[in-house]
Design a protein around this motif. Sequence first.
Motif, PDB file in Angstrom:
ATOM      1  N   UNK A 215      73.307  30.018  53.146  1.00 38.43           N
ATOM      2  CA  UNK A 215      72.040  29.536  52.591  1.00 38.43           C
ATOM      3  C   UNK A 215      70.897  30.542  52.724  1.00 38.43           C
ATOM      4  N   UNK A 216      70.958  31.414  53.733  1.00 40.00           N
ATOM      5  CA  UNK A 216      69.946  32.459  53.862  1.00 40.00           C
ATOM      6  C   UNK A 216      70.011  33.411  52.676  1.00 40.00           C
ATOM      7  N   UNK A 217      71.224  33.735  52.229  1.00 37.50           N
ATOM      8  CA  UNK A 217      71.414  34.599  51.061  1.00 37.50           C
ATOM      9  C   UNK A 217      71.090  33.863  49.771  1.00 37.50           C
ATOM     10  N   UNK A 218      71.614  32.639  49.640  1.00 35.99           N
ATOM     11  CA  UNK A 218      71.410  31.879  48.410  1.00 35.99           C
ATOM     12  C   UNK A 218      69.963  31.416  48.258  1.00 35.99           C
ATOM     13  N   UNK A 251      62.843  27.330  50.783  1.00 29.66           N
ATOM     14  CA  UNK A 251      63.999  27.560  49.899  1.00 29.66           C
ATOM     15  C   UNK A 251      65.304  27.393  50.658  1.00 29.66           C
ATOM     16  N   UNK A 252      65.359  27.907  51.883  1.00 29.05           N
ATOM     17  CA  UNK A 252      66.590  27.786  52.668  1.00 29.05           C
ATOM     18  C   UNK A 252      66.878  26.336  53.043  1.00 29.05           C
ATOM     19  N   UNK A 253      65.835  25.552  53.326  1.00 28.28           N
ATOM     20  CA  UNK A 253      66.040  24.135  53.636  1.00 28.28           C
ATOM     21  C   UNK A 253      66.469  23.363  52.390  1.00 28.28           C
ATOM     22  N   UNK A 380      66.738  37.973  59.782  1.00 25.04           N
ATOM     23  CA  UNK A 380      65.735  37.255  60.577  1.00 25.04           C
ATOM     24  C   UNK A 380      64.696  38.221  61.132  1.00 25.04           C
ATOM     25  N   UNK A 381      65.133  39.377  61.607  1.00 26.01           N
ATOM     26  CA  UNK A 381      64.200  40.355  62.158  1.00 26.01           C
ATOM     27  C   UNK A 381      63.259  40.906  61.092  1.00 26.01           C
ATOM     28  N   UNK A 382      63.677  40.845  59.826  1.00 24.35           N
ATOM     29  CA  UNK A 382      62.806  41.269  58.732  1.00 24.35           C
ATOM     30  C   UNK A 382      61.836  40.165  58.322  1.00 24.35           C
ATOM     31  N   UNK A 398      65.281  28.400  60.428  1.00 27.90           N
ATOM     32  CA  UNK A 398      65.608  28.395  58.995  1.00 27.90           C
ATOM     33  C   UNK A 398      66.899  29.136  58.678  1.00 27.90           C
ATOM     34  N   UNK A 399      67.382  30.009  59.578  1.00 23.79           N
ATOM     35  CA  UNK A 399      68.684  30.659  59.348  1.00 23.79           C
ATOM     36  C   UNK A 399      69.809  29.841  59.970  1.00 23.79           C
ATOM     37  N   UNK A 400      69.482  28.727  60.624  1.00 18.45           N
ATOM     38  CA  UNK A 400      70.463  27.878  61.302  1.00 18.45           C
ATOM     39  C   UNK A 400      71.308  28.702  62.279  1.00 18.45           C
ATOM     40  N   UNK A 401      70.674  29.272  63.320  1.00 21.08           N
ATOM     41  CA  UNK A 401      71.427  30.153  64.227  1.00 21.08           C
ATOM     42  C   UNK A 401      72.459  29.395  65.042  1.00 21.08           C
ATOM     43  N   UNK A 402      73.617  30.016  65.205  1.00 20.36           N
ATOM     44  CA  UNK A 402      74.663  29.480  66.076  1.00 20.36           C
ATOM     45  C   UNK A 402      75.089  30.617  67.000  1.00 20.36           C
ATOM     46  N   UNK A 403      74.563  30.616  68.208  1.00 18.19           N
ATOM     47  CA  UNK A 403      74.812  31.719  69.117  1.00 18.19           C
ATOM     48  C   UNK A 403      76.196  31.616  69.746  1.00 18.19           C
ATOM     49  N   UNK A 404      76.720  30.426  69.906  1.00 18.69           N
ATOM     50  CA  UNK A 404      78.095  30.301  70.431  1.00 18.69           C
ATOM     51  C   UNK A 404      79.081  30.935  69.469  1.00 18.69           C
ATOM     52  N   UNK A 405      78.843  30.848  68.156  1.00 17.65           N
ATOM     53  CA  UNK A 405      79.648  31.553  67.145  1.00 17.65           C
ATOM     54  C   UNK A 405      79.465  33.058  67.262  1.00 17.65           C
TER      55      UNK A 405
END
Length: 408
Positions: A215-218, A251-253, A380-382, A398-405
């Motif tokens: 979704x971040x790309x789309x 847009x990402x949401x 995200x850093x950008x 908004x990027x839906x981070x998953x740190x365990x992944x």
Amino acid sequence: MARTILPFGPQHPVLPEPLHLKLTIEDETVVEALPTLGYVHRGLEKLCEIRDFNQMIQIVERVCGICSCLHAVCYCEGIEKIMGIEVPRRAKYLRTIWGELHRMHSHLLWLGLFADAFGFESLFMQFWRVRERIMDIMEATCGNRVVVSVNVIGGTRRDLSPEQCQWIEQQLAISEKELKQLTSTILNDYTVKKRTVGKGVLTKEQAYQLGAAGPTLRGSGWAQDARQTGYAAFDELGFDPIVEYDGDSYARSAVRFRETLQSIDIVRLAIARMPAGETATNIEGAMDDDTPQPVSGERGDMMQAYKRDKRRRTVAAPPPNLDLPSGLVSVKVKGKPDGEAVTRVEQPRGELLYYLKANGSKYMDRVRIRTPTFANIPPLLAMLPGCELADVPVIVLSIDPCISCTER
């Protein structure tokens, strides 16, 4: 103006994941962001050296709970590609159904957390109420609400009866109605737009150059989705990605919200087109005796407990397939994998990639996983430089981070 370095995470009231950022700020404006990774590293990839290739299914399912089914699909398809195993069409459809249920579960969880991040508590509760119904479907059909161990090499461990398929469609119709009632709120409400429109903008060029996924790309205008490659049953179902063009948090949401409704349609279509047949490839012979046995012992106790608890359930669900001996639909693989393969599927957060290298023994040489959150950290850093400090939690979410992944 003096600059201050401010740590953001890994423990933060808004963050569901232990993401650690070092923010450089001038007054209330972020001018630079640097990540610190490795906080929850568990060494899961290394386990391929001491767990055989069948046991690794359970390991990859625990890379991330709410993506467990899709991690298993990606891994199993890689082993099947190495061993030349043809998966039954019905099993491919079942993988698609459970994979899209996982997508709905993940997006609804995120939509609730996103609303909570900017203080919209009532919207948070509404999305999680819908999510509970999706989790009830997974519990009734798989036996668990989060980590659903239904995939095996060569097919699936469980099947869906016609009664269960009918019940799933009924529950999805209710969920769809409830979600459509929230459309105006999540897409048009003043509070939502005030906190998301124009926040964390990622241009189309930046999304491509920095390797954004999902979704971040789309949300930045790219119609790219791994489901277009035709894994599982998508080669027969067809698929068109949901795309937004503004590249901001709104847009990402919007992409995730519309993908949730799209997944409902995909599950309906998969149920309607699912062929009859076996769910697991009988490579060596599933069982010596294919005669169903009466339910007894632990499984019988589980069935009785389920029936006793049924009166107290908020959703009237059909009983799960606990009355089937587990060996009837499991797979016994003849031989050992020897070779290498790359497979990819579309996680809720984006493209998931597995590289598998086998050496002809029961232990793998390498299981390399590239997760979508890892791909989305550079974008995200950008997004963060130039934003106000108060907007950092919303942009990060908004990027839906998953740190365990990401750290495994």
